[in-house]
Design a protein around this motif. Structure first.
Motif, short mmCIF file in Angstrom:
data_model
loop_
_atom_site.label_atom_id
_atom_site.label_comp_id
_atom_site.label_asym_id
_atom_site.label_seq_id
_atom_site.Cartn_x
_atom_site.Cartn_y
_atom_site.Cartn_z
N SER A 18 -8.28 -44.38 -82.69
CA SER A 18 -7.83 -43.20 -82.85
C SER A 18 -8.86 -42.84 -81.05
N PRO A 19 -7.52 -41.70 -80.40
CA PRO A 19 -7.46 -41.62 -79.08
C PRO A 19 -9.17 -41.01 -79.17
N LYS A 44 -2.97 -41.93 -76.51
CA LYS A 44 -4.07 -41.35 -77.16
C LYS A 44 -5.03 -41.09 -75.26
N TYR A 45 -4.25 -41.70 -74.14
CA TYR A 45 -5.81 -41.09 -73.63
C TYR A 45 -5.11 -39.51 -72.88
N VAL A 46 -3.74 -39.80 -71.85
CA VAL A 46 -3.67 -38.60 -72.37
C VAL A 46 -2.99 -37.36 -72.13
N GLY A 47 -2.17 -37.78 -73.53
CA GLY A 47 -2.27 -36.82 -73.76
C GLY A 47 -3.49 -35.92 -75.54
N ALA A 48 -4.24 -36.59 -75.60
CA ALA A 48 -5.19 -36.09 -75.83
C ALA A 48 -5.96 -36.31 -74.72
N GLY A 49 -6.05 -35.72 -73.85
CA GLY A 49 -7.17 -35.82 -72.95
C GLY A 49 -8.20 -35.77 -72.43
#
Length: 82
Positions: A18-19, A44-49
């Motif tokens: 998961s992110p 998972k890295y950029v979109g989830a902050g």
């Protein structure tokens, strides 16, 4: 293998992680570089902050997907290399 030959330490993250799990592993390993295999993993890295809360992260390297999502690359706080 190239990163291991350069003296780095790999901290594996599964494609099913998961992110939150990605952020936890990257933060606790003090990751300076993250390698992702496509837009889904980049999200998972950029979109989830996660990128904004990883103080040691310097860059993301993306391989795999032919079509790189320009919105994700633009939203990243660190450079995304392909």
């Amino acid at each position: 293998m190239g990163s291991v030959l350069c003296g780095t330490i790999a901290a594996g993250i599964y494609t099913t992680s998961s992110p939150d799990a990605c952020r936890y592993i990257s933060d606790h390993s003090k990751a300076e570089l993250v390698v992702v295999d496509g837009n889904e993993q980049l999200r998972k890295y950029v979109g989830a902050g996660a990128v904004g809360v990883l103080p040691d992260l310097k860059a993301i390297v993306m391989w795999g997907d032919e079509a790189v999502d320009p919105q994700l690359v633009k939203a990243s706080a660190v450079p995304v290399f392909r």
